[in-house]
Write an enzyme that holds these catalytic residues in place. Sequence first.
Site, PDB file in Angstrom:
ATOM      1  N   GLY A 135       1.193  -1.273   0.202  1.00 26.24           N
ATOM      2  CA  GLY A 135      -0.206   0.116  -0.035  1.00 26.24           C
ATOM      3  C   GLY A 135       0.728   1.503  -0.185  1.00 26.24           C
TER       4      GLY A 135
ATOM      5  N   ASN B 106      -6.144   0.589   1.893  1.00 22.49           N
ATOM      6  CA  ASN B 106      -6.849   1.700   2.324  1.00 22.49           C
ATOM      7  C   ASN B 106      -8.013   0.272   2.870  1.00 22.49           C
ATOM      8  OD1 ASN B 106      -6.631   0.173  -0.187  1.00 22.49           O
ATOM      9  ND2 ASN B 106      -8.123   1.238  -0.820  1.00 22.49           N
TER      10      ASN B 106
ATOM     11  N   PRO C  23     -11.817   1.040   3.332  1.00 20.48           N
ATOM     12  CA  PRO C  23     -12.855   2.316   3.779  1.00 20.48           C
ATOM     13  C   PRO C  23     -14.382   1.392   4.094  1.00 20.48           C
ATOM     14  CG  PRO C  23     -12.659   0.543   0.832  1.00 20.48           C
ATOM     15  CD  PRO C  23     -11.613   0.281   1.801  1.00 20.48           C
TER      16      PRO C  23
ATOM     17  N   GLU D 133      -2.508  14.548   7.806  1.00 19.05           N
ATOM     18  CA  GLU D 133      -2.183  14.860   6.749  1.00 19.05           C
ATOM     19  C   GLU D 133      -1.900  16.527   6.654  1.00 19.05           C
ATOM     20  OE1 GLU D 133      -5.062  13.654   3.452  1.00 19.05           O
ATOM     21  OE2 GLU D 133      -5.027  11.811   4.050  1.00 19.05           O
TER      22      GLU D 133
ATOM     23  N   ALA E 124      -8.319   6.827  19.582  1.00 16.69           N
ATOM     24  CA  ALA E 124      -8.088   8.256  19.835  1.00 16.69           C
ATOM     25  C   ALA E 124      -9.200   8.986  18.513  1.00 16.69           C
ATOM     26  CB  ALA E 124      -6.309   7.706  19.064  1.00 16.69           C
TER      27      ALA E 124
ATOM     28  N   CYS F 177     -10.549   9.954   7.298  1.00 17.93           N
ATOM     29  CA  CYS F 177     -10.287   8.823   8.350  1.00 17.93           C
ATOM     30  C   CYS F 177     -11.320   8.997   9.534  1.00 17.93           C
ATOM     31  CB  CYS F 177      -8.887   9.309   9.503  1.00 17.93           C
ATOM     32  SG  CYS F 177      -8.086   7.964   8.652  1.00 17.93           S
ATOM     33  N   PHE F 178     -11.672  10.232  10.340  1.00 18.35           N
ATOM     34  CA  PHE F 178     -12.301  10.726  11.706  1.00 18.35           C
ATOM     35  C   PHE F 178     -13.662   9.777  11.356  1.00 18.35           C
ATOM     36  CE2 PHE F 178     -10.555  14.348  13.301  1.00 18.35           C
ATOM     37  CZ  PHE F 178      -9.732  13.597  14.049  1.00 18.35           C
TER      38      PHE F 178
HETATM   39  P1  NAD Z   1      -4.877   5.074   0.257  1.00 19.88           P
HETATM   40  O1  NAD Z   1      -6.363   4.483  -0.332  1.00 19.88           O
HETATM   41  O2  NAD Z   1      -3.957   6.479  -0.035  1.00 19.88           O
HETATM   42  O3  NAD Z   1      -3.784   3.777  -0.620  1.00 19.88           O
HETATM   43  C1  NAD Z   1      -3.951   2.351   0.107  1.00 19.88           C
HETATM   44  C2  NAD Z   1      -3.184   1.949  -0.956  1.00 19.88           C
HETATM   45  O4  NAD Z   1      -3.550   0.364  -1.274  1.00 19.88           O
HETATM   46  C3  NAD Z   1      -3.882   2.246  -2.375  1.00 19.88           C
HETATM   47  O5  NAD Z   1      -2.892   2.877  -3.282  1.00 19.88           O
HETATM   48  C4  NAD Z   1      -3.869   1.059  -2.880  1.00 19.88           C
HETATM   49  O6  NAD Z   1      -4.307   1.029  -4.109  1.00 19.88           O
HETATM   50  C5  NAD Z   1      -3.694  -0.360  -2.009  1.00 19.88           C
HETATM   51  N1  NAD Z   1      -3.706  -1.055  -2.257  1.00 19.88           N
HETATM   52  C6  NAD Z   1      -4.631  -2.479  -1.807  1.00 19.88           C
HETATM   53  N2  NAD Z   1      -4.233  -3.517  -1.031  1.00 19.88           N
HETATM   54  C7  NAD Z   1      -3.280  -3.441  -1.645  1.00 19.88           C
HETATM   55  C8  NAD Z   1      -2.447  -4.720  -2.073  1.00 19.88           C
HETATM   56  N3  NAD Z   1      -3.183  -6.015  -1.863  1.00 19.88           N
HETATM   57  N4  NAD Z   1      -0.913  -5.032  -2.378  1.00 19.88           N
HETATM   58  C9  NAD Z   1      -0.574  -3.490  -2.890  1.00 19.88           C
HETATM   59  N5  NAD Z   1      -1.416  -2.470  -2.302  1.00 19.88           N
HETATM   60  C10 NAD Z   1      -2.255  -2.442  -2.413  1.00 19.88           C
HETATM   61  O7  NAD Z   1      -4.830   4.695   1.766  1.00 19.88           O
HETATM   62  P2  NAD Z   1      -4.266   5.792   3.178  1.00 19.88           P
HETATM   63  O8  NAD Z   1      -5.456   7.018   3.369  1.00 19.88           O
HETATM   64  O9  NAD Z   1      -2.917   5.594   2.616  1.00 19.88           O
HETATM   65  O10 NAD Z   1      -4.764   4.369   3.821  1.00 19.88           O
HETATM   66  C11 NAD Z   1      -4.727   3.543   4.704  1.00 19.88           C
HETATM   67  C12 NAD Z   1      -4.783   3.356   5.919  1.00 19.88           C
HETATM   68  O11 NAD Z   1      -4.206   3.611   6.852  1.00 19.88           O
HETATM   69  C13 NAD Z   1      -6.474   2.921   6.234  1.00 19.88           C
HETATM   70  O12 NAD Z   1      -6.461   1.844   7.055  1.00 19.88           O
HETATM   71  C14 NAD Z   1      -6.591   3.921   7.261  1.00 19.88           C
HETATM   72  O13 NAD Z   1      -7.502   4.552   7.833  1.00 19.88           O
HETATM   73  C15 NAD Z   1      -5.301   4.236   7.753  1.00 19.88           C
HETATM   74  N6  NAD Z   1      -5.121   5.661   7.741  1.00 19.88           N
HETATM   75  C16 NAD Z   1      -4.927   6.760   7.233  1.00 19.88           C
HETATM   76  C17 NAD Z   1      -4.175   8.017   7.675  1.00 19.88           C
HETATM   77  C18 NAD Z   1      -4.216   9.256   6.888  1.00 19.88           C
HETATM   78  O14 NAD Z   1      -4.179  10.144   7.195  1.00 19.88           O
HETATM   79  N7  NAD Z   1      -4.978   8.504   5.416  1.00 19.88           N
HETATM   80  C19 NAD Z   1      -4.105   8.083   9.102  1.00 19.88           C
HETATM   81  C20 NAD Z   1      -3.946   6.653   9.479  1.00 19.88           C
HETATM   82  C21 NAD Z   1      -4.322   6.131   9.875  1.00 19.88           C
HETATM   83  C1  UDX Z   2      -7.022  12.094  11.581  1.00 16.64           C
HETATM   84  C2  UDX Z   2      -5.350  12.634  12.869  1.00 16.64           C
HETATM   85  O1  UDX Z   2      -6.107  13.834  13.522  1.00 16.64           O
HETATM   86  C3  UDX Z   2      -4.844  11.391  13.447  1.00 16.64           C
HETATM   87  O2  UDX Z   2      -4.079  11.300  14.232  1.00 16.64           O
HETATM   88  C4  UDX Z   2      -5.220  10.439  12.437  1.00 16.64           C
HETATM   89  O3  UDX Z   2      -3.497   9.496  12.959  1.00 16.64           O
HETATM   90  C5  UDX Z   2      -5.656  10.315  10.833  1.00 16.64           C
HETATM   91  O4  UDX Z   2      -6.829  11.513  11.134  1.00 16.64           O
HETATM   92  P1  UDX Z   2      -6.747  13.939   9.671  1.00 16.64           P
HETATM   93  O5  UDX Z   2      -7.753  13.448   9.374  1.00 16.64           O
HETATM   94  O6  UDX Z   2      -5.437  13.949   8.321  1.00 16.64           O
HETATM   95  O7  UDX Z   2      -5.935  13.314  10.997  1.00 16.64           O
HETATM   96  O8  UDX Z   2      -6.362  15.276  10.347  1.00 16.64           O
HETATM   97  P2  UDX Z   2      -6.512  16.058  11.045  1.00 16.64           P
HETATM   98  O9  UDX Z   2      -5.838  17.548  10.943  1.00 16.64           O
HETATM   99  O10 UDX Z   2      -7.937  15.666  11.916  1.00 16.64           O
HETATM  100  O11 UDX Z   2      -8.234  17.269  10.881  1.00 16.64           O
HETATM  101  C6  UDX Z   2      -9.694  16.047  10.426  1.00 16.64           C
HETATM  102  C7  UDX Z   2     -10.538  17.217  10.208  1.00 16.64           C
HETATM  103  O12 UDX Z   2     -10.730  17.477  11.191  1.00 16.64           O
HETATM  104  C8  UDX Z   2     -10.004  18.746   9.318  1.00 16.64           C
HETATM  105  O13 UDX Z   2     -10.974  18.548   8.503  1.00 16.64           O
HETATM  106  C9  UDX Z   2     -10.136  19.650  10.051  1.00 16.64           C
HETATM  107  O14 UDX Z   2     -10.138  20.488   9.218  1.00 16.64           O
HETATM  108  C10 UDX Z   2     -10.777  19.020  11.027  1.00 16.64           C
HETATM  109  N1  UDX Z   2     -10.687  20.087  12.322  1.00 16.64           N
HETATM  110  C11 UDX Z   2      -9.689  19.749  13.078  1.00 16.64           C
HETATM  111  C12 UDX Z   2     -11.419  21.050  12.911  1.00 16.64           C
HETATM  112  O15 UDX Z   2     -12.805  21.169  12.122  1.00 16.64           O
HETATM  113  N2  UDX Z   2     -11.259  21.335  14.193  1.00 16.64           N
HETATM  114  C13 UDX Z   2     -10.275  21.479  14.378  1.00 16.64           C
HETATM  115  O16 UDX Z   2      -9.849  21.474  16.029  1.00 16.64           O
HETATM  116  C14 UDX Z   2      -9.374  20.471  14.482  1.00 16.64           C
END
Ligand code: NAD
Ligand code: UDX
EC number: 1.1.1.22
Length: 479
Positions: free
Chosen positions: A10, A89, A91, A164, A222, A275-276
């Site tokens: 991923g 992912n 979802p 992010e 969290a 995520c949220f």
């Molecule tokens: P993403 O959709 O950006 O990336 C996931 C990738 O996995 C895709 O590119 C997809 O093609 C690939 N994939 C799927 N199956 C696969 C396989 N079998 N082999 C290789 N690749 C494969 O998703 P993301 O935002 O990186 O999130 C990944 C996980 O991390 C989720 O569970 C999410 O909830 C968690 N997470 C995300 C964030 C965030 O800020 N985006 C933060 C913390 C945790």
């Molecule tokens: C969140 C968590 O913060 C992170 O720890 C986890 O790993 C992934 O999910 P992210 O969704 O990337 O991270 O961004 P975050 O800064 O948490 O903001 C999420 C949403 O809440 C955004 O739309 C942001 O604008 C909103 N937000 C954040 C508010 O509306 N008010 C705040 O005080 C903080």
Amino acid sequence: MVIQKICCLGAGYVGGPTCSVIALKCPNIKVTVCDKSEERINQWNSEKLPIYEPGLDEVVKQCRGKNLFFSTDIETSILEADLIFISVNTPTKTIGNGKGRAADLKYIEGAARMIADIATSNKIVVEKSTVPVKAAEIIMKILRANTKPGVEYQILSNPEFLAEGTAIVDLVEAERVLIGGEDTPEGQKAVQALCWVYEHWIPAKNILTTNTWSSELSKLAANAFLAQRISSINSLSAVCEATGADVSEVARAVGRDSRIGPKFLEASIGFGGSCFQKDILNLIYLSECLNLPEVAAYWQQVVSLNDYQKTRFTRKVIESLFNTVADKKIAILGFSFKKNTGDTRESPAIYVSNTLLDEGAKLHIYDPKVEHDQIYYELTHPLVTNEPELVRKRIEIHDSAYSAVSGAHAIVLCTEWDEFKTLDFKKIYDVMMKPAYIFDGRKILDHEALLNIGFHVQTIGKRLSRTSSIRAQGSQTMP
Ligand code: NAD
Ligand code: UDX
């Protein structure tokens, strides 16, 4: 056991940045990030990375081709790895049992099956994706049912806490790293091996070890806590607007209590991001399955309040524009779910835009980092409209805020990009239709200055003087 080679399945928002930082901090470990998507891997190997994240380009440039590789050759990478991160992912399910709430684990299952098919030596398999509690059991069942003779697996949970827009800083200066494993000698050996990787740059006191289920649940908890704070302050923003209190002042006063703290109390148009909502829905579904309806109802309220906030804000826009936006030009400033990212997943701007489009508005959209195609996709895909061509004709995407606002009846600010704070609003006022409206969904603009220029201004959690007098007049004519 010393880890020499890491494979990550991923190459998304988590796998890419996380493994890039591991490669940066552990020059003796070879890190290969794999994805099924050839397009995504090609982008990781190009000058323009598939995601925008401050500081990421520099890290990738420093390590790529040395000890950091992006590849579609999943087989070789799994075969040679000592440790495999699953960062795919997860979802929300869109069909079948648990539709709309449960996490869809098909990609996790797919990754586990790939590992079982390919691996010919012992592996530590690490859940990096956010999963429901007990997902490690599913992975273990798949691996053990398909294992080759002599191959042993240890499953760890190591959820990711990066946000992010600040991912690189979050990874480099992580407040905590969480690792859950089995309470057996082999399980603990695997936990120690992963601790060793992180100890290259994270102080040992910041690395928390727990059992696997606590680690999985802590991630959902969290995110639920963080989102709950936003819904709490957003609920109070409605009270502020009705009473004359100012939500920023309330947040400052409440947050000064060290037991509460000042962070995540920024009232807004509503939270977005991948995520949220997904993770709270996951927690709700889990609670329902465990026959804990009161717990499920408690967390459901966090999501419902967020929907209410988005609706409330959008309704205010429409009502202020004399209850009709049909054929009016409305400038949308910001389309990503927060600043410093090009990610649009669950962005509140999508809800606002769709509702305004449904009411017949013409949208002129500008975001500094979201790709144009992505905006078109979000507003025209089959789940949001069955008239994509009609919608497309009502959207124009711009390369600057100034061109988006020209001739507009109203500006709706959906994302808190810093560049919006320093726009020349006098110049903007001059080129807009009058009366000129600004709806600041992020509370970032200087409202007094805007009122002085002549704008009608509305924001979240604060009544502004001109607005209240206009509303008082408007309420006599409104339906
Ligand atoms: P993403 O959709 O950006 O990336 C996931 C990738 O996995 C895709 O590119 C997809 O093609 C690939 N994939 C799927 N199956 C696969 C396989 N079998 N082999 C290789 N690749 C494969 O998703 P993301 O935002 O990186 O999130 C990944 C996980 O991390 C989720 O569970 C999410 O909830 C968690 N997470 C995300 C964030 C965030 O800020 N985006 C933060 C913390 C945790
Ligand atoms: C969140 C968590 O913060 C992170 O720890 C986890 O790993 C992934 O999910 P992210 O969704 O990337 O991270 O961004 P975050 O800064 O948490 O903001 C999420 C949403 O809440 C955004 O739309 C942001 O604008 C909103 N937000 C954040 C508010 O509306 N008010 C705040 O005080 C903080």
